[in-house]
Design a protein around this motif. Structure first.
Motif, PDB file in Angstrom:
ATOM      1  N   ARG A 176     -38.885 -15.848   1.108  1.00  0.00           N
ATOM      2  CA  ARG A 176     -38.040 -14.655   1.073  1.00  0.00           C
ATOM      3  C   ARG A 176     -36.588 -14.983   0.716  1.00  0.00           C
ATOM      4  NH1 ARG A 176     -39.070  -9.475   1.844  1.00  0.00           N
ATOM      5  NH2 ARG A 176     -37.435  -8.058   2.577  1.00  0.00           N
ATOM      6  N   VAL A 177     -36.364 -16.120   0.108  1.00  0.00           N
ATOM      7  CA  VAL A 177     -35.041 -16.478  -0.386  1.00  0.00           C
ATOM      8  C   VAL A 177     -34.783 -15.729  -1.688  1.00  0.00           C
ATOM      9  CG1 VAL A 177     -33.608 -18.354  -1.294  1.00  0.00           C
ATOM     10  CG2 VAL A 177     -35.055 -18.737   0.712  1.00  0.00           C
ATOM     11  N   LEU A 178     -33.614 -15.120  -1.786  1.00  0.00           N
ATOM     12  CA  LEU A 178     -33.258 -14.325  -2.965  1.00  0.00           C
ATOM     13  C   LEU A 178     -33.029 -15.242  -4.163  1.00  0.00           C
ATOM     14  CD1 LEU A 178     -32.526 -11.409  -3.947  1.00  0.00           C
ATOM     15  CD2 LEU A 178     -30.156 -11.981  -3.399  1.00  0.00           C
ATOM     16  N   VAL A 179     -33.749 -14.982  -5.270  1.00  0.00           N
ATOM     17  CA  VAL A 179     -33.619 -15.833  -6.460  1.00  0.00           C
ATOM     18  C   VAL A 179     -33.172 -15.052  -7.694  1.00  0.00           C
ATOM     19  CG1 VAL A 179     -35.290 -17.526  -5.667  1.00  0.00           C
ATOM     20  CG2 VAL A 179     -36.089 -15.544  -6.970  1.00  0.00           C
ATOM     21  N   GLY A 180     -33.198 -13.720  -7.634  1.00  0.00           N
ATOM     22  CA  GLY A 180     -32.802 -12.926  -8.788  1.00  0.00           C
ATOM     23  C   GLY A 180     -32.891 -11.452  -8.483  1.00  0.00           C
ATOM     24  N   VAL A 181     -32.695 -10.645  -9.487  1.00  0.00           N
ATOM     25  CA  VAL A 181     -32.782  -9.198  -9.322  1.00  0.00           C
ATOM     26  C   VAL A 181     -33.372  -8.610 -10.589  1.00  0.00           C
ATOM     27  CG1 VAL A 181     -30.497  -8.653 -10.268  1.00  0.00           C
ATOM     28  CG2 VAL A 181     -31.495  -7.189  -8.495  1.00  0.00           C
ATOM     29  N   LEU A 182     -33.980  -7.462 -10.435  1.00  0.00           N
ATOM     30  CA  LEU A 182     -34.672  -6.815 -11.555  1.00  0.00           C
ATOM     31  C   LEU A 182     -34.434  -5.323 -11.489  1.00  0.00           C
ATOM     32  CD1 LEU A 182     -36.655  -7.338 -13.912  1.00  0.00           C
ATOM     33  CD2 LEU A 182     -38.516  -7.035 -12.289  1.00  0.00           C
ATOM     34  N   GLY A 183     -34.077  -4.722 -12.625  1.00  0.00           N
ATOM     35  CA  GLY A 183     -33.896  -3.279 -12.681  1.00  0.00           C
ATOM     36  C   GLY A 183     -35.195  -2.570 -12.999  1.00  0.00           C
ATOM     37  N   LEU A 184     -35.371  -1.378 -12.457  1.00  0.00           N
ATOM     38  CA  LEU A 184     -36.606  -0.625 -12.695  1.00  0.00           C
ATOM     39  C   LEU A 184     -36.804  -0.328 -14.175  1.00  0.00           C
ATOM     40  CD1 LEU A 184     -39.049   0.789 -11.447  1.00  0.00           C
ATOM     41  CD2 LEU A 184     -37.647   2.840 -11.196  1.00  0.00           C
ATOM     42  N   ARG A 185     -35.726  -0.034 -14.904  1.00  0.00           N
ATOM     43  CA  ARG A 185     -35.851   0.249 -16.335  1.00  0.00           C
ATOM     44  C   ARG A 185     -36.469  -0.943 -17.068  1.00  0.00           C
ATOM     45  NH1 ARG A 185     -32.831   3.350 -20.217  1.00  0.00           N
ATOM     46  NH2 ARG A 185     -31.460   4.097 -18.566  1.00  0.00           N
ATOM     47  N   ARG A 186     -35.956  -2.166 -16.771  1.00  0.00           N
ATOM     48  CA  ARG A 186     -36.481  -3.373 -17.412  1.00  0.00           C
ATOM     49  C   ARG A 186     -37.949  -3.571 -17.061  1.00  0.00           C
ATOM     50  NH1 ARG A 186     -34.271  -8.394 -18.943  1.00  0.00           N
ATOM     51  NH2 ARG A 186     -35.853  -9.417 -20.246  1.00  0.00           N
TER      52      ARG A 186
END
Length: 446
Positions: A176-186
């Motif tokens: 559960r370590v944060l490694v990135g982020v993603l947008g719903l559109r992408r």
């Protein structure tokens, strides 16, 4: 107008017919109109209005209010109805309301939640009051980096009803370590079999114990829709959305503006604030400033003989003290705002002092030259010179002190707005008078 008609109706005796009419009028109004009306009405009438709305609209209106105002309405609402609204709120909003209730009532409300909801709310409540963890939502949809796009979309669909947002999706590893982020559109625009790890982007996050206001301003400066919140080990614990950031900065700005004016922020709409609360928000500051103003009286007593010899000097005291106070206030307001936006840090104090001294000197030179010409033409060259030199000195001192005080406050871990305009005005009044009389004695050889 329908809003005014409804307000008048709520001021009458609430018979069953009147309640039905009020419900019909309220049904035709937007949520924004209803929020504005609730903010203007006394608590008893506002509580009646809320109870004429259907459950969904009542919750939307209630959740849009400031937490102190919500607490006032809780006292006016039937307990079962107030508990129902509380249970339906998001965990971060529940915590804000609990902070405004008495300890016994807060524990009673908390006990009404089911075990899962109580755990989430208690988690948020455990963080320090001024931290971003206190304002985050723990109901965040995260996506494992090992998922495919199709699997990630399936996770989003399962959490649509309870998630704070699905427009910003944190990507985590198996720990559960944060490694990135993603947008719903992408996500929607990518082939379903593509691994999430290939399309995620670097993430802008905040640690759960960071200051809420600073985090919110950084959030808005980056023009984000959502910001993941992590613990000290960079594990995902929640998310903050743009509406949360806007509320945090609005509250901070309201408090700063109030303190710069020598009062405390009300925390609720003016018309729904009791007169006693208005008095309490102002009296302490007035007492402090009254004591501080005694310095000015002491200065006048010390230089009483100088005033007796040249009575005309008394005519210019309001001009000089007012100009000094205004100059200091301008500098303090500018630097306080720069600190809030991150444009200035405490390490920049020497640069700020130099810049404000230069600004003050230039302002003083301009105003002093004008005063020398006008006062010199009317009262003589010597008086004009005293006024001109005093304005030059007072503006330089006031701008320098006004720029320094907010930075010193932040270094001391105090709110820069506490070193507010009334304090600066009092300081510049006293020092300005000392400078004024010293210059007068030197020029007029008293």
């Amino acid at each position: 107008m329908p809003v005014d008609t409804l307000a008048d109706l709520l001021g009458r005796e609430m018979t069953p017919t009147a309640l039905e009419e009020a419900a019909q009028l309220a049904a035709g109004l937007s949520d924004g109109d209803l929020v504005g009306l609730v903010e203007r009405l006394p608590a008893a009438r506002a509580s009646v209005l809320l109870q004429t709305l259907d459950e969904g609209r009542a919750l939307a209106v209630f959740a849009s209010l400031d937490a102190p105002h919500q607490a006032v309405l809780v006292d006016a609402l039937q307990e079962s109805y107030a508990v129902g609204l509380f249970v339906a709120m998001d965990p971060d909003d529940q915590v804000s309301l609990l902070d405004e209730l008495s300890p016994d009532l807060a524990e009673h409300f908390l006990a009404q939640l089911d075990p899962r909801a109580r755990a989430l709310t208690s988690l948020v409540r455990a963080y320090p009051r001024q931290s971003i963890g206190r304002r985050m939502s723990p109901e965040v949809v995260s996506v494992p980096m090992t998922d495919s796009v199709d699997e990630a979309l399936a996770r989003v669909r399962l959490r649509l009803q309870d998630a704070e947002t699905v427009y910003t999706l944190p990507v985590v590893d198996e720990g559960r370590v944060l490694v990135g982020v993603l947008g719903l559109r992408r996500l929607l625009a990518t082939d379903p079999d593509t691994p999430v790890a290939e399309i995620m982007r670097p993430v802008e996050s905040a640690v759960v114990t960071e200051d809420a206001e600073r985090t919110a301003r950084r959030f808005l400066d980056r023009k984000l829709l959502g910001m993941p919140i992590v613990d000290a080990d960079h594990r995902l614990v929640g998310i903050v959305t743009v509406d949360d950031a806007l509320v945090i900065t609005e509250e901070a700005d309201s408090q700063d503006h109030a303190r710069q004016g020598g009062t405390e922020a009300l925390g609720r709409p003016y018309l729904s604030t009791a007169v006693g609360d208005l008095v309490r928000s102002r009296i302490v500051w007035l007492l402090v400033l009254a004591v501080s103003a005694a310095l000015t009286v002491q200065v006048l007593e010390i230089f009483e003989a100088t005033l007796t010899e040249v009575v005309v000097l008394a005519l210019f005291i309001p001009l000089l003290t007012g100009t000094g106070g205004n100059t200091g206030n301008q500098a303090a307001t500018t630097i306080t705002r720069a600190l809030a936006l991150g444009d200035v840090t405490p390490r920049d104090i020497s640069r700020v002092l130099l810049r404000e001294a230069r600004v003050g000197a230039l302002l003083g030179a301009l105003l002093g030259s004008l005063a020398f010409l006008v006062a010199g033409a009317v009262y003589g060259v010597q008086i004009g010179l005293v006024i001109g030199l005093t304005l030059l000195s007072v503006c330089t001192i006031a701008a320098t002190v006004g720029g320094a005080m907010p930075i010193i406050a932040q270094k001391l871990r105090a709110d820069p707005a506490v070193f507010s305009n009334p304090f600066i005005s009092t300081f510049t009044d006293a020092t300005g008078l000392v400078v004024y009389f010293l210059i007068a004695r030197a020029v007029l050889q008293l």
